[in-house]
Motif scaffolding. Structure first.
Motif, mmCIF file in Angstrom:
data_model
loop_
_atom_site.group_PDB
_atom_site.id
_atom_site.type_symbol
_atom_site.label_atom_id
_atom_site.label_comp_id
_atom_site.label_asym_id
_atom_site.label_seq_id
_atom_site.Cartn_x
_atom_site.Cartn_y
_atom_site.Cartn_z
ATOM 1 N N VAL A 1 0.590 -1.072 0.062
ATOM 2 C CA VAL A 1 -0.160 -0.333 0.111
ATOM 3 C C VAL A 1 0.624 1.209 0.205
ATOM 4 C CG1 VAL A 1 -1.391 1.342 1.004
ATOM 5 C CG2 VAL A 1 -2.124 -1.212 1.394
ATOM 6 N N ILE A 2 2.056 1.504 1.257
ATOM 7 C CA ILE A 2 2.492 2.691 1.111
ATOM 8 C C ILE A 2 3.636 2.846 0.094
ATOM 9 C CG2 ILE A 2 4.994 3.787 1.698
ATOM 10 C CD1 ILE A 2 3.930 1.609 4.927
ATOM 11 N N GLY A 3 4.228 1.743 -1.030
ATOM 12 C CA GLY A 3 5.094 1.685 -1.885
ATOM 13 C C GLY A 3 4.385 1.808 -3.625
ATOM 14 N N ALA A 4 3.024 1.390 -3.466
ATOM 15 C CA ALA A 4 2.423 1.726 -4.756
ATOM 16 C C ALA A 4 1.378 3.339 -4.907
ATOM 17 C CB ALA A 4 0.513 1.174 -4.367
ATOM 18 N N PHE A 5 1.692 3.802 -3.618
ATOM 19 C CA PHE A 5 0.773 5.416 -2.962
ATOM 20 C C PHE A 5 2.029 6.130 -3.254
ATOM 21 C CE2 PHE A 5 0.747 8.319 0.595
ATOM 22 C CZ PHE A 5 -0.031 9.404 -0.163
ATOM 23 N N ALA A 6 3.720 5.844 -2.554
ATOM 24 C CA ALA A 6 4.492 6.708 -2.988
ATOM 25 C C ALA A 6 4.913 6.667 -4.392
ATOM 26 C CB ALA A 6 5.524 6.155 -2.770
ATOM 27 N N ALA A 7 4.026 5.619 -5.150
ATOM 28 C CA ALA A 7 4.909 5.825 -6.670
ATOM 29 C C ALA A 7 3.997 6.318 -7.329
ATOM 30 C CB ALA A 7 5.094 3.694 -7.172
ATOM 31 N N ILE A 8 2.740 6.199 -6.896
ATOM 32 C CA ILE A 8 1.674 7.182 -7.630
ATOM 33 C C ILE A 8 2.137 8.724 -7.206
ATOM 34 C CG2 ILE A 8 -0.827 7.883 -7.958
ATOM 35 C CD1 ILE A 8 -1.625 4.572 -7.074
ATOM 36 N N ARG A 9 2.345 8.778 -6.541
ATOM 37 C CA ARG A 9 2.297 10.510 -5.920
ATOM 38 C C ARG A 9 3.224 11.007 -6.879
ATOM 39 N NH1 ARG A 9 -0.950 13.165 -2.977
ATOM 40 N NH2 ARG A 9 0.575 13.656 -1.642
ATOM 41 N N LYS A 10 4.766 9.851 -6.539
ATOM 42 C CA LYS A 10 5.422 10.445 -7.342
ATOM 43 C C LYS A 10 5.434 10.846 -9.329
ATOM 44 C CE LYS A 10 10.682 8.939 -8.797
ATOM 45 N NZ LYS A 10 11.606 8.176 -8.310
ATOM 46 N N GLU A 11 4.771 9.112 -9.953
ATOM 47 C CA GLU A 11 4.031 9.480 -11.209
ATOM 48 C C GLU A 11 2.506 11.007 -10.978
ATOM 49 O OE1 GLU A 11 3.525 8.227 -15.443
ATOM 50 O OE2 GLU A 11 4.855 7.939 -13.249
ATOM 51 N N GLU A 12 2.575 11.632 -10.448
ATOM 52 C CA GLU A 12 1.663 13.112 -10.437
ATOM 53 C C GLU A 12 2.208 13.740 -9.831
ATOM 54 O OE1 GLU A 12 -2.964 10.555 -9.456
ATOM 55 O OE2 GLU A 12 -2.117 11.929 -7.743
ATOM 56 N N GLY A 13 3.331 13.803 -9.758
ATOM 57 C CA GLY A 13 4.762 15.088 -9.317
ATOM 58 C C GLY A 13 4.129 15.660 -8.154
ATOM 59 N N ARG A 14 3.949 15.007 -7.515
ATOM 60 C CA ARG A 14 3.539 15.424 -6.139
ATOM 61 C C ARG A 14 3.936 13.995 -4.537
ATOM 62 N NH1 ARG A 14 -2.815 13.684 -6.426
ATOM 63 N NH2 ARG A 14 -2.960 15.272 -4.475
ATOM 64 N N PRO A 15 4.582 15.882 -3.903
ATOM 65 C CA PRO A 15 5.532 14.415 -2.514
ATOM 66 C C PRO A 15 4.488 13.865 -2.210
ATOM 67 C CG PRO A 15 4.409 16.720 -1.422
ATOM 68 C CD PRO A 15 4.322 16.920 -3.168
ATOM 69 N N PRO B 1 -7.839 2.543 -5.013
ATOM 70 C CA PRO B 1 -9.057 1.932 -6.657
ATOM 71 C C PRO B 1 -8.482 3.006 -7.327
ATOM 72 C CG PRO B 1 -9.523 1.641 -4.104
ATOM 73 C CD PRO B 1 -8.146 2.589 -4.126
ATOM 74 N N ALA B 2 -9.310 4.328 -6.925
ATOM 75 C CA ALA B 2 -9.262 5.647 -8.087
ATOM 76 C C ALA B 2 -8.106 5.608 -9.269
ATOM 77 C CB ALA B 2 -9.658 6.738 -7.374
ATOM 78 N N ARG B 3 -7.190 5.058 -8.516
ATOM 79 C CA ARG B 3 -5.943 5.736 -9.889
ATOM 80 C C ARG B 3 -5.129 4.398 -10.215
ATOM 81 N NH1 ARG B 3 -6.667 9.617 -6.090
ATOM 82 N NH2 ARG B 3 -6.245 11.299 -7.216
ATOM 83 N N ALA B 4 -6.185 2.865 -10.474
ATOM 84 C CA ALA B 4 -5.697 1.626 -11.239
ATOM 85 C C ALA B 4 -4.898 1.748 -12.568
ATOM 86 C CB ALA B 4 -6.784 0.570 -11.221
ATOM 87 N N GLU B 5 -4.976 3.014 -12.941
ATOM 88 C CA GLU B 5 -5.576 3.483 -14.848
ATOM 89 C C GLU B 5 -4.097 4.378 -14.465
ATOM 90 O OE1 GLU B 5 -7.923 5.260 -17.142
ATOM 91 O OE2 GLU B 5 -9.419 3.590 -17.058
ATOM 92 N N VAL B 6 -3.422 4.253 -13.173
ATOM 93 C CA VAL B 6 -1.902 5.756 -13.294
ATOM 94 C C VAL B 6 -1.005 4.160 -12.274
ATOM 95 C CG1 VAL B 6 -0.377 7.025 -11.552
ATOM 96 C CG2 VAL B 6 -3.668 7.105 -12.739
ATOM 97 N N TRP B 7 -1.438 3.302 -11.745
ATOM 98 C CA TRP B 7 -0.389 1.926 -11.322
ATOM 99 C C TRP B 7 -0.676 1.425 -12.811
ATOM 100 C CZ3 TRP B 7 2.614 0.709 -8.165
ATOM 101 C CH2 TRP B 7 2.801 -0.557 -8.259
ATOM 102 N N ALA B 8 -1.175 1.561 -13.381
ATOM 103 C CA ALA B 8 -1.439 0.519 -14.589
ATOM 104 C C ALA B 8 -0.195 1.217 -15.582
ATOM 105 C CB ALA B 8 -2.264 0.127 -15.551
#
Length: 361
Positions: free
Chosen positions: A188-202, A277-284
């Motif tokens: 959970v923590i790892g996916a959250f971090a990766a998505i925040r980075k992908e979106e340019g957010r800390p 779950p709302a960012r499943a496509e970002v994760w993909a």
């Protein structure tokens, strides 16, 4: 001859760690889980893809396992959404039935020497009310409906009539590398971090008010379980189990950020149950970009995103009641291992990177 341990729930946090730990000592291992366990060991083990909710299937599969001497029961049934199911009678009855479905045919074979069961801090009613601090194993049973009590009463009766020993472990916030399980935070923590980075957010802490509690490395739980399998001092006992120290999430956040290659940001309360779950496509897209294993967001999380909101005290404006347990008893009985909690989280995040589940730092 080597002992044979059957590990139920072998694809989960404790189960997979126990498969590795018993293999380390040369035991024969039978892993029972619907999914193939992902382990580190190269020694072979037998995998039985059994659904323990199916009594007939379980009995047929177990009928020929005459050499099983020990059982580690780490299987659990949880309902979608997780938290609300903790007080659901059907969830309790199902967990009792699963244990019975396995132990009944095994006990008939008359080889069984020891069974380890898992409970947790809910044994002290922390999900319902404040508990005594620290919680100690000799306190009277907390008067609330819980599948722990159903399983415990069953195994005590069966142990008495069939002549095997048992030990009950009560770990606190287990941490490991497993994906798609009901309660594990590193994915959970790892996916959250990766998505925040992908979106340019800390990478800000997403939870609520600060509070202090305890965790336990799944390797420590496995080591304690291996010890209990043959230690006379463990027979018939309950043991609380933690890393041996307390922590606060914000103090862990910088070390996890460094391991994940992200920038720490200010607190930003965010529900993991909604955000991920709302960012499943970002994760993909992250999976494709970094050549990660093809694990969807649902497959990554299991029910652990709901558990994350609970653990992070998302939405809380007052600290949750303290949930500290004493681990004096197990240390006095002979198991004295401890772990550094910051190193626990960092270690398992790096394992998830090495397994190409999370992107590299």
């Amino acid at each position: 001859m080597a002992n044979t341990v059957l590990v139920a729930g072998a694809s989960g946090l404790v189960g997979a760690a126990c498969v590795d730990r018993f293999l380390d000592d040369g035991w024969n291992v039978i892993a029972v889980s619907r999914r193939q366990p992902e382990v580190f060991h190269e020694r072979p083990f037998q995998h039985l893809p059994i659904n323990l909710r199916d009594e007939a299937m379980t009995r047929e599969a177990v009928h020929g396992l005459a050499g099983v001497t020990h059982v580690v029961y780490a299987a659990v049934f949880e309902k979608p959404g997780l938290i609300s199911g903790w007080t659901d009678q059907d969830q309790m009855d199902t967990n009792l039935a699963m244990l019975r479905n396995l132990i009944e045919p095994l006990a008939e074979l008359a080889e069984l020497q020891h069974v380890t069961l898992l409970q947790g801090t809910k044994a002290y009613g922390i999900h319902l009310h404040p508990m005594r601090v620290p919680a100690r194993e000799h306190y009277p049973r907390d008067d609330h409906a819980n599948f722990y009590w159903l399983q415990e009463d069953y195994i005590k009766e069966k142990a008495t009539t069939k002549g095997f020993a048992f030990t009950i472990m009560r770990p606190q916030l287990i941490v490991g590398p497993n994906t798609g399980v009901v309660m594990n935070l590193p994915p959970v923590i790892g996916a959250f971090a990766a998505i925040r980075k992908e979106e340019g957010r800390p990478f800000g802490f997403p939870g609520g008010v600060p509070y202090v509690w305890e965790a336990v490395d799944t390797r420590l739980v496995a080591n304690a379980t291996r010890w209990a399998a043959e230690a006379p001092a463990a027979a018939g006992q309950h043991f609380n189990l933690t890393n041996g120290e307390v922590f606060e999430w914000r103090d862990l956040w910088p070390a996890m950020a460094e391991a994940l290659g992200v920038e720490v940001g200010a607190d930003e309360p965010t529900s993991m149950a909604e955000f991920l779950p709302a960012r499943a496509e970002v994760w993909a897209k992250i999976v494709a970009k970094h050549g990660l294993r093809q694990i969807s967001m649902d497959e990554l999380l299991g029910e652990s995103h709901y558990y994350a909101d609970f653990c992070f005290a998302y939405g809380a404006t007052a600290p949750p009641p303290p949930a500290f347990v004493s681990t004096v008893k197990i240390k006095q009985a002979g198991f004295t291992e401890v772990q550094d909690t910051e190193q626990t989280f960092v270690h398992w995040l790096k394992v998830l990177q090495e397994r190409r589940v999370l992107p590299p730092a």
